[in-house]
Design a protein around this motif. Structure first.
Motif, PDB file in Angstrom:
ATOM      1  N   GLY A 151       0.785  -1.232   0.000  1.00  0.00           N
ATOM      2  CA  GLY A 151       0.000   0.000   0.000  1.00  0.00           C
ATOM      3  C   GLY A 151       0.814   1.277   0.000  1.00  0.00           C
ATOM      4  N   VAL A 152       2.042   1.227  -0.525  1.00  0.00           N
ATOM      5  CA  VAL A 152       2.881   2.428  -0.542  1.00  0.00           C
ATOM      6  C   VAL A 152       3.191   2.905  -1.957  1.00  0.00           C
ATOM      7  CG1 VAL A 152       3.930   1.874   1.690  1.00  0.00           C
ATOM      8  CG2 VAL A 152       5.057   1.123  -0.413  1.00  0.00           C
ATOM      9  N   SER A 153       2.567   2.320  -2.964  1.00  0.00           N
ATOM     10  CA  SER A 153       2.917   2.654  -4.349  1.00  0.00           C
ATOM     11  C   SER A 153       2.545   4.075  -4.733  1.00  0.00           C
ATOM     12  CB  SER A 153       2.300   1.663  -5.329  1.00  0.00           C
ATOM     13  OG  SER A 153       0.906   1.662  -5.211  1.00  0.00           O
ATOM     14  N   ASP A 154       1.670   4.724  -3.975  1.00  0.00           N
ATOM     15  CA  ASP A 154       1.307   6.100  -4.304  1.00  0.00           C
ATOM     16  C   ASP A 154       2.167   7.123  -3.571  1.00  0.00           C
ATOM     17  OD1 ASP A 154       0.200   5.381  -1.870  1.00  0.00           O
ATOM     18  OD2 ASP A 154      -1.544   6.674  -2.101  1.00  0.00           O
ATOM     19  N   MET A 155       3.130   6.673  -2.789  1.00  0.00           N
ATOM     20  CA  MET A 155       4.017   7.589  -2.068  1.00  0.00           C
ATOM     21  C   MET A 155       5.098   8.118  -3.005  1.00  0.00           C
ATOM     22  SD  MET A 155       4.570   5.636   1.531  1.00  0.00           S
ATOM     23  CE  MET A 155       5.233   7.090   2.330  1.00  0.00           C
ATOM     24  N   PRO A 156       5.699   9.248  -2.668  1.00  0.00           N
ATOM     25  CA  PRO A 156       6.823   9.742  -3.477  1.00  0.00           C
ATOM     26  C   PRO A 156       7.945   8.708  -3.525  1.00  0.00           C
ATOM     27  CG  PRO A 156       6.087  11.431  -1.944  1.00  0.00           C
ATOM     28  CD  PRO A 156       5.353  10.161  -1.591  1.00  0.00           C
ATOM     29  N   ARG A 157       8.620   8.633  -4.674  1.00  0.00           N
ATOM     30  CA  ARG A 157       9.674   7.638  -4.878  1.00  0.00           C
ATOM     31  C   ARG A 157      10.727   7.629  -3.775  1.00  0.00           C
ATOM     32  NH1 ARG A 157       9.195   9.371  -9.918  1.00  0.00           N
ATOM     33  NH2 ARG A 157      10.921  10.802  -9.692  1.00  0.00           N
TER      34      ARG A 157
END
Length: 183
Positions: A151-157
């Motif tokens: 669930g972290v794929s939408d966080m900044p790289r």
């Protein structure tokens, strides 16, 4: 004599900034395209036909397995009915209706756990691939899958790897992946 070009603000006040890991950038763009496609309920074939690109090319883009020329990105964004600036924005968020992949919510495969642990050191994905003896596109794909599962794929790289490690450790997912691998 030529003067070196500054490619961005330097954290120490001068000189060029090193380019972020190219493979991770391609994987990030691919993840965003996949999420937007899923949010619309489209297959890769549907998106491909909407933007004049083969389904195989869409798959390669989504898996971070190919360079993405600007024109191709523009075509894909046009097919998704969104602007490139929206897709590439730091404010982009995972669409709420994007489904989790193949019921993997909450569990890492042994390969995802292995790749995530290696990538957490901050080394480029090409070096992770060499360490693990895996092709670089496979490493990118496994890492992207792990980000989605956690669930972290939408966080900044720049925050994603450490956040993924924290989530995986907090949920005991590394131990669970090792148990599955041993079975």
């Amino acid at each position: 004599m030529t003067i070196p070009v500054q490619v961005g603000p330097s954290p120490v006040g001068g000189g060029p900034v090193a380019f972020q890991d190219r493979e991770e950038l391609l994987a990030d763009i691919g993840d965003r395209i996949r999420a937007e496609r899923h949010a619309r309920g489209w297959s890769q074939t549907t998106l491909g036909s909407r933007c004049g690109v083969s389904a195989k090319r869409i798959a390669h883009v989504e898996n971070g397995q190919t360079s993405l020329p600007l024109l191709r990105l523009a075509e894909i964004c046009h097919g998704l009915q969104m602007s490139m600036s929206d897709l590439l924005s730091e404010e982009w968020e995972m669409p709420d209706c994007a489904p989790r992949r193949r019921g993997l919510a909450g569990a890492l495969t042994p390969r995802q756990a292995l790749v995530l642990r290696e990538a957490a050191s901050g080394i480029p994905l090409t070096q992770v691939a060499v360490r693990l003896g895996m092709p670089r596109p496979v490493v990118s794909s496994r890492l992207s899958e792990a980000y989605r599962v956690l669930g972290v794929s939408d966080m900044p790289r720049d925050e994603r790897r450490s956040a993924a490690m924290r989530v995986a450790e907090a949920r005991g997912l590394f131990d669970a992946a090792l148990e599955v691998d041993a079975a």
